[in-house]
Design an enzyme around this catalytic site. Structure first.
Site, mmCIF file in Angstrom:
data_model
loop_
_atom_site.group_PDB
_atom_site.id
_atom_site.type_symbol
_atom_site.label_atom_id
_atom_site.label_comp_id
_atom_site.label_asym_id
_atom_site.label_seq_id
_atom_site.Cartn_x
_atom_site.Cartn_y
_atom_site.Cartn_z
ATOM 1 N N ASP A 181 1.853 2.685 -6.297
ATOM 2 C CA ASP A 181 3.165 3.230 -6.271
ATOM 3 C C ASP A 181 3.657 2.349 -5.072
ATOM 4 O O ASP A 181 2.961 1.794 -4.164
ATOM 5 C CB ASP A 181 2.885 4.520 -5.771
ATOM 6 C CG ASP A 181 4.219 5.393 -5.622
ATOM 7 O OD1 ASP A 181 5.155 4.946 -6.273
ATOM 8 O OD2 ASP A 181 4.294 6.173 -4.752
ATOM 9 N N ARG A 182 4.845 2.374 -5.079
ATOM 10 C CA ARG A 182 5.626 1.708 -3.906
ATOM 11 C C ARG A 182 6.030 2.570 -2.789
ATOM 12 O O ARG A 182 5.621 2.470 -1.633
ATOM 13 C CB ARG A 182 7.206 1.101 -4.672
ATOM 14 C CG ARG A 182 7.626 0.254 -3.803
ATOM 15 C CD ARG A 182 9.126 -0.324 -4.237
ATOM 16 N NE ARG A 182 10.100 0.682 -3.623
ATOM 17 C CZ ARG A 182 11.305 0.367 -3.621
ATOM 18 N NH1 ARG A 182 11.845 -0.505 -4.261
ATOM 19 N NH2 ARG A 182 12.290 1.529 -3.349
ATOM 20 N N ASP A 183 7.123 3.568 -2.648
ATOM 21 C CA ASP A 183 7.593 4.142 -1.695
ATOM 22 C C ASP A 183 6.462 5.185 -1.196
ATOM 23 O O ASP A 183 5.717 5.979 -1.669
ATOM 24 C CB ASP A 183 8.846 4.938 -2.169
ATOM 25 C CG ASP A 183 9.930 4.031 -2.639
ATOM 26 O OD1 ASP A 183 9.874 2.759 -2.115
ATOM 27 O OD2 ASP A 183 10.645 4.365 -3.173
ATOM 28 N N ASP B 44 8.880 5.750 2.998
ATOM 29 C CA ASP B 44 9.411 6.458 1.974
ATOM 30 C C ASP B 44 10.529 7.313 2.792
ATOM 31 O O ASP B 44 10.594 7.436 4.025
ATOM 32 C CB ASP B 44 8.616 7.394 1.241
ATOM 33 C CG ASP B 44 9.148 7.879 0.154
ATOM 34 O OD1 ASP B 44 10.238 7.638 -0.248
ATOM 35 O OD2 ASP B 44 8.251 8.722 -0.601
ATOM 36 N N THR C 99 6.642 2.412 -9.978
ATOM 37 C CA THR C 99 7.466 3.260 -9.138
ATOM 38 C C THR C 99 8.579 3.717 -9.704
ATOM 39 O O THR C 99 9.364 3.493 -10.555
ATOM 40 C CB THR C 99 7.956 2.409 -7.830
ATOM 41 O OG1 THR C 99 8.812 2.771 -7.059
ATOM 42 C CG2 THR C 99 8.895 0.887 -8.463
ATOM 43 N N SER D 187 14.381 7.120 -9.367
ATOM 44 C CA SER D 187 15.393 8.056 -9.836
ATOM 45 C C SER D 187 16.664 7.818 -8.921
ATOM 46 O O SER D 187 17.725 8.548 -9.406
ATOM 47 C CB SER D 187 15.061 9.481 -9.872
ATOM 48 O OG SER D 187 14.963 10.085 -8.465
ATOM 49 N N CYS E 230 10.750 3.189 -13.303
ATOM 50 C CA CYS E 230 11.320 4.111 -14.037
ATOM 51 C C CYS E 230 12.745 4.470 -13.287
ATOM 52 O O CYS E 230 12.686 4.896 -12.361
ATOM 53 C CB CYS E 230 10.614 5.348 -14.242
ATOM 54 S SG CYS E 230 11.538 6.914 -15.051
ATOM 55 N N ASP F 45 0.654 8.113 -3.269
ATOM 56 C CA ASP F 45 0.912 9.231 -2.181
ATOM 57 C C ASP F 45 1.390 10.663 -2.481
ATOM 58 O O ASP F 45 1.611 11.440 -1.913
ATOM 59 C CB ASP F 45 1.755 8.802 -1.085
ATOM 60 C CG ASP F 45 3.510 8.696 -1.322
ATOM 61 O OD1 ASP F 45 3.560 8.182 -2.637
ATOM 62 O OD2 ASP F 45 4.125 8.989 -0.892
#
Length: 172
Positions: free
Chosen positions: A11-13, A19, A54, A57, A93, A131
């Site tokens: 995952d990224r953030d 984050d 990731t 939105s 996404c 996370d």
């Protein structure tokens, strides 16, 4: 030759970079954790293929556009490359939670995109590192081994999981 058991999907953030509940909306706000870039390079050196999945939105919400997201990802790739590492693919996404897409985690669409992009028959045995519960759920849906980190929302996710696992008699 790439095999599923040498693929690590991050995952990224909250995993690679700090984050924010207010979203990471610019390159200035995108701040990697002190050791994350080195860790990605070390995975590469150890023979692992690294990909990123990731949810973004903030694009659907109008906080930033895809060009800004690409700038952040290009910077990430440059940092990893500067340490002789490699990111094989970044899937994202851009949809909001109510858009009913197939890619937003906890659905596995982005992971399937990575699978297709890398030409793997399956993701069974790959690693999904995140996370949040939604990261782990996406990985589990396609047979990944999952790892919850304690950065980002990881500690809160872990605490929620511990509360849910407590026997009823010990709950107050």
């Amino acid at each position: 030759m790439l095999s599923a058991d040498t693929l690590v999907i991050l995952d990224r953030d909250g995993v690679i970079n700090h984050d924010s509940d207010n979203y990471i909306k610019s390159l200035d706000e995108w701040v990697p954790y002190p050791t994350s870039i080195t860790a990605i390079a070390r995975l590469t050196h150890a023979g692992y293929t690294v990909a990123v999945a990731t949810n973004q939105s903030g694009i659907a919400r109008g906080y930033y556009d895809e060009a800004t997201l690409h700038t952040m990802h290009e910077h990430l790739v440059r940092l990893v490359t500067s340490e002789s590492g490699h990111i094989a693919h970044i899937a994202y996404c851009p949809h909001g939670p109510d858009d009913n897409c197939r890619c937003r985690k906890p659905l596995p669409g982005m992971l399937l995109n990575i699978q297709q992009h890398l030409g793997l028959a399956s993701l069974t045995g790959s690693w999904m590192v995140g996370d949040s519960l939604r990261d782990l759920q996406a990985g589990e849906a396609v047979g990944c081994k999952t790892v919850l980190v304690r950065t980002g929302k990881g500690v809160k996710t872990e605490q929620k999981a511990l509360v849910l696992k407590k026997p009823r008699s010990s709950m107050i």
